[in-house]
Scaffold this motif. Structure first.
Motif, PDB file in Angstrom:
ATOM      1  N   LEU A  79       0.817  -1.221   0.000  1.00 44.12           N
ATOM      2  CA  LEU A  79       0.000   0.000   0.000  1.00 44.12           C
ATOM      3  C   LEU A  79       0.852   1.272   0.000  1.00 44.12           C
ATOM      4  CD1 LEU A  79      -2.718  -1.070   2.581  1.00 44.12           C
ATOM      5  CD2 LEU A  79      -2.847  -1.116   0.093  1.00 44.12           C
ATOM      6  N   ARG A  82      -0.361   3.934  -2.384  1.00 49.20           N
ATOM      7  CA  ARG A  82      -1.779   4.279  -2.305  1.00 49.20           C
ATOM      8  C   ARG A  82      -2.071   5.049  -1.029  1.00 49.20           C
ATOM      9  NH1 ARG A  82      -3.421  -1.564  -3.482  1.00 49.20           N
ATOM     10  NH2 ARG A  82      -1.588  -1.871  -4.723  1.00 49.20           N
ATOM     11  N   GLN A  83      -2.574   4.381   0.006  1.00 55.34           N
ATOM     12  CA  GLN A  83      -2.970   5.061   1.243  1.00 55.34           C
ATOM     13  C   GLN A  83      -1.801   5.269   2.194  1.00 55.34           C
ATOM     14  OE1 GLN A  83      -4.670   1.583   1.198  1.00 55.34           O
ATOM     15  NE2 GLN A  83      -6.813   2.146   1.343  1.00 55.34           N
ATOM     16  N   ARG A  98      -3.870   6.046   9.202  1.00 54.84           N
ATOM     17  CA  ARG A  98      -3.094   5.424   8.129  1.00 54.84           C
ATOM     18  C   ARG A  98      -2.212   6.498   7.527  1.00 54.84           C
ATOM     19  NH1 ARG A  98      -3.326   0.901   5.183  1.00 54.84           N
ATOM     20  NH2 ARG A  98      -5.343   0.204   5.920  1.00 54.84           N
ATOM     21  N   HIS A 100       1.872   7.445   5.280  1.00 52.32           N
ATOM     22  CA  HIS A 100       3.104   7.064   4.596  1.00 52.32           C
ATOM     23  C   HIS A 100       4.296   7.024   5.544  1.00 52.32           C
ATOM     24  CE1 HIS A 100       1.315   7.157   0.602  1.00 52.32           C
ATOM     25  NE2 HIS A 100       0.647   8.222   1.009  1.00 52.32           N
TER      26      HIS A 100
END
Length: 119
Positions: A79, A82-83, A98, A100
């Motif tokens: 992921l 993406r998120q 959530r 990075h």
């Protein structure tokens, strides 16, 4: 004569070497264990568990060993684009945060630690 069994190909479809399991890097684990140690010192957490699977790694913190984890920190590299690959989950498995980067994902637990120490 014997049968030759082919060795499994550790390379993905793109030809790059794929790890057999996901793990935490040293700096990530230091950050997580630092938070865990402070929560233990505050008397809130008593046990932890780490799980390393093919597609994710998780760190679970427990109030008591016999319960479900109060907090679970997951790293899912799939992921990343993406998120974000980091997720903070509560006891029921709902995603609280959530992102990075690891530090902002741990922020809700850090704030709760300030409230625990302040009492």
């Amino acid at each position: 004569m014997g049968t030759v069994t082919p060795f499994p190909n550790p390379r993905g479809p793109s030809g790059q070497l794929k790890p057999s399991q996901v793990g935490f890097e040293r700096t990530e684990l230091n950050r997580i264990l630092d938070l865990y140690g402070r929560m233990v010192a505050a008397g809130h957490w008593r046990d932890y568990a780490m799980n390393f699977e093919k597609d994710f790694a998780s760190f679970s913190a427990f109030r008591r060993a016999a319960e479900r984890p109060e907090v679970r920190i997951e790293k899912r590299p799939a992921l990343r684009n993406r998120q974000g690959m980091w997720a903070l989950l509560n006891e029921a498995g709902m995603i609280l945060k959530r992102g990075h980067e690891l530090v902002p994902v741990l922020a809700p637990v850090e704030r709760r630690l300030l409230k625990i120490v302040g009492e």
